[in-house]
Design an enzyme around this catalytic site. Structure first.
Site, PDB file in Angstrom:
ATOM      1  N   GLY A  39      47.893  19.814  46.272  1.00 43.81           N
ATOM      2  CA  GLY A  39      47.819  21.168  45.728  1.00 43.81           C
ATOM      3  C   GLY A  39      49.024  22.001  46.166  1.00 43.81           C
ATOM      4  O   GLY A  39      49.834  21.562  46.974  1.00 43.81           O
ATOM      5  N   HIS A  99      52.079  42.688  43.394  1.00 45.21           N
ATOM      6  CA  HIS A  99      52.176  41.239  43.198  1.00 45.21           C
ATOM      7  C   HIS A  99      52.798  40.970  41.834  1.00 45.21           C
ATOM      8  O   HIS A  99      52.850  41.850  40.978  1.00 45.21           O
ATOM      9  CB  HIS A  99      50.791  40.577  43.262  1.00 45.21           C
ATOM     10  CG  HIS A  99      50.246  40.456  44.659  1.00 45.21           C
ATOM     11  ND1 HIS A  99      49.516  41.460  45.263  1.00 45.21           N
ATOM     12  CD2 HIS A  99      50.325  39.451  45.572  1.00 45.21           C
ATOM     13  CE1 HIS A  99      49.179  41.080  46.483  1.00 45.21           C
ATOM     14  NE2 HIS A  99      49.657  39.876  46.698  1.00 45.21           N
ATOM     15  N   LYS A 141      49.405  37.591  38.538  1.00 45.20           N
ATOM     16  CA  LYS A 141      48.203  37.658  39.379  1.00 45.20           C
ATOM     17  C   LYS A 141      47.117  38.438  38.649  1.00 45.20           C
ATOM     18  O   LYS A 141      47.312  39.564  38.238  1.00 45.20           O
ATOM     19  CB  LYS A 141      48.527  38.319  40.730  1.00 45.20           C
ATOM     20  CG  LYS A 141      47.337  38.302  41.694  1.00 45.20           C
ATOM     21  CD  LYS A 141      47.760  38.749  43.082  1.00 45.20           C
ATOM     22  CE  LYS A 141      46.597  38.929  44.019  1.00 45.20           C
ATOM     23  NZ  LYS A 141      45.899  37.681  44.355  1.00 45.20           N
TER      24      LYS A 141
HETATM   25  P1  NAD Z   1      45.526  23.825  43.925  1.00 46.88           P
HETATM   26  O1  NAD Z   1      44.606  23.788  42.755  1.00 46.88           O
HETATM   27  O2  NAD Z   1      46.996  23.738  43.691  1.00 46.88           O
HETATM   28  O3  NAD Z   1      45.135  22.648  44.936  1.00 46.88           O
HETATM   29  C1  NAD Z   1      43.825  22.187  45.180  1.00 46.88           C
HETATM   30  C2  NAD Z   1      43.900  20.678  45.235  1.00 46.88           C
HETATM   31  O4  NAD Z   1      42.626  20.150  45.645  1.00 46.88           O
HETATM   32  C3  NAD Z   1      44.207  20.040  43.884  1.00 46.88           C
HETATM   33  O5  NAD Z   1      45.376  19.241  44.003  1.00 46.88           O
HETATM   34  C4  NAD Z   1      42.969  19.184  43.590  1.00 46.88           C
HETATM   35  O6  NAD Z   1      43.273  17.983  42.893  1.00 46.88           O
HETATM   36  C5  NAD Z   1      42.496  18.892  45.001  1.00 46.88           C
HETATM   37  N1  NAD Z   1      41.121  18.387  45.089  1.00 46.88           N
HETATM   38  C6  NAD Z   1      40.087  18.582  44.246  1.00 46.88           C
HETATM   39  N2  NAD Z   1      39.014  17.888  44.677  1.00 46.88           N
HETATM   40  C7  NAD Z   1      39.383  17.250  45.815  1.00 46.88           C
HETATM   41  C8  NAD Z   1      38.720  16.379  46.718  1.00 46.88           C
HETATM   42  N3  NAD Z   1      37.447  16.011  46.534  1.00 46.88           N
HETATM   43  N4  NAD Z   1      39.403  15.905  47.780  1.00 46.88           N
HETATM   44  C9  NAD Z   1      40.680  16.241  47.971  1.00 46.88           C
HETATM   45  N5  NAD Z   1      41.381  17.076  47.152  1.00 46.88           N
HETATM   46  C10 NAD Z   1      40.728  17.558  46.087  1.00 46.88           C
HETATM   47  O7  NAD Z   1      45.177  25.140  44.726  1.00 46.88           O
HETATM   48  P2  NAD Z   1      46.054  25.877  45.850  1.00 46.88           P
HETATM   49  O8  NAD Z   1      46.893  26.920  45.245  1.00 46.88           O
HETATM   50  O9  NAD Z   1      46.685  24.848  46.731  1.00 46.88           O
HETATM   51  O10 NAD Z   1      44.910  26.641  46.640  1.00 46.88           O
HETATM   52  C11 NAD Z   1      43.868  25.962  47.272  1.00 46.88           C
HETATM   53  C12 NAD Z   1      42.921  26.998  47.863  1.00 46.88           C
HETATM   54  O11 NAD Z   1      43.601  27.713  48.892  1.00 46.88           O
HETATM   55  C13 NAD Z   1      42.484  28.050  46.853  1.00 46.88           C
HETATM   56  O12 NAD Z   1      41.151  28.416  47.128  1.00 46.88           O
HETATM   57  C14 NAD Z   1      43.420  29.202  47.110  1.00 46.88           C
HETATM   58  O13 NAD Z   1      42.894  30.446  46.700  1.00 46.88           O
HETATM   59  C15 NAD Z   1      43.534  29.107  48.607  1.00 46.88           C
HETATM   60  N6  NAD Z   1      44.707  29.761  49.203  1.00 46.88           N
HETATM   61  C16 NAD Z   1      44.573  30.136  50.484  1.00 46.88           C
HETATM   62  C17 NAD Z   1      45.641  30.706  51.154  1.00 46.88           C
HETATM   63  C18 NAD Z   1      45.482  31.075  52.589  1.00 46.88           C
HETATM   64  O14 NAD Z   1      46.289  31.828  53.107  1.00 46.88           O
HETATM   65  N7  NAD Z   1      44.451  30.574  53.251  1.00 46.88           N
HETATM   66  C19 NAD Z   1      46.855  30.902  50.499  1.00 46.88           C
HETATM   67  C20 NAD Z   1      46.978  30.491  49.161  1.00 46.88           C
HETATM   68  C21 NAD Z   1      45.886  29.910  48.530  1.00 46.88           C
END
Ligand code: NAD
Length: 258
Positions: free
Chosen positions: A22, A160, A164
């Protein structure tokens, strides 16, 4: 499928990234390569994903993407995958006796309840925003609001990129909540959102009182700030006693507000 581990050094925190392909997971894996405090022990994709079994780093075959975290030894699991697969990460963390850092946002109440319950036997850190600077901003704003008192009107302006969708941002709402919890005067209509251009993310908190204005601004200059913060928090979380932790705990701030 067999996942080989990188050279595991006892001094470095072994992390297993769930959601490794991701946007967030891939940056965490990439930055982990250059962080001497961290060893990437597992990079887990959605089961059945075509990338499973391929090398995580081109030219470095020591670690392949896995389709499950089962059987991977690690100190901390970092969950950046959809909320619907969080139960699996809790189970894997339990089985590996590892800590669990959850960066996924928008968790439904039952997922948060499952995490709370797991924190009785695991170290769990829920961090919907892993930016170090935003945690410090919230801490500074809470101190300012508490010291200034209700005679100072607070406001938040966030900006942003135009893509967004949610406005105000989740971070702005959390900052507003933090200020209100310490008695700050921050009406709902004083949280304003700008959507324009390719701004990564800006949050400015103002306190305006008689004869003076204070401003605190956090400005993201790279999306890697979240991945860096996640790595720092994971390093802090490794080996902690079971319990419920936040970014404030990892940074050693905010204790007086709990
Ligand atoms: P993304 O959709 O790019 O990545 C998520 C990944 O999870 C995908 O590649 C998907 O294929 C994978 N996935 C799905 N099912 C899975 C499984 N069973 N096992 C392993 N992988 C699996 O999303 P992203 O932009 O990387 O964001 C991920 C999360 O993090 C979101 O909820 C987003 O809002 C959050 N986020 C948090 C922060 C932070 O500061 N904590 C910052 C940005 C985004």
């Amino acid at each position: 499928m067999q996942v080989k581990e990188c050279n595991v050094q006892t001094s470095s925190t072994r992390i297993v990234v769930i959601g490794a392909a991701g946007r967030m997971g891939s940056r965490i894996c990439a930055l982990a390569q250059h962080d001497p405090g961290v060893t990437l022990a597992g990079a887990v994709l959605r089961p059945g994903s075509p990338g499973v079994g391929t090398s995580v780093f081109a030219g470095n075959s020591s670690l392949n993407y896995a389709g499950s975290a089962a059987g991977i030894a690690g100190d901390v699991l970092l969950h950046f995958a959809p909320p619907g697969v969080l139960a699996g990460s809790i189970e894997h963390a339990r089985a590996a006796r590892a800590a669990l850092l959850v960066g996924t946002t928008g968790l439904p109440d039952d997922a948060v309840a499952a995490l709370r319950s797991a924190s009785g036997e695991l170290a769990v850190l829920l961090a919907p925003n892993t930016s170090l600077g935003v945690s410090v901003l919230a801490d500074a704003a809470a101190r300012a609001a508490g010291a200034l008192g209700p005679g100072y009107r607070a406001s938040i302006v966030e900006a942003h990129h135009s893509g967004k969708r949610d406005a105000p941002s989740g971070t702005a709402l959390r900052l507003a909540d933090t200020i209100r919890r310490v008695g700050g005067d921050l009406p709902a209509d004083q949280v304003l959102a700008i959507r324009a251009g390719d701004i990564i993310g800006e949050h400015t908190i103002r306190f305006a009182g008689p004869g003076e204005v204070l401003e605190f601004t956090h400005r993201a200059t790279s999306r890697d700030l979240f991945a860096r913060g996640a790595l720092r928090a994971a390093t802090w979380l490794a080996g902690r006693a079971p319990g419920w932790y936040t970014m404030d705990d990892a940074l050693g701030i905010g204790a007086d507000r709990r």
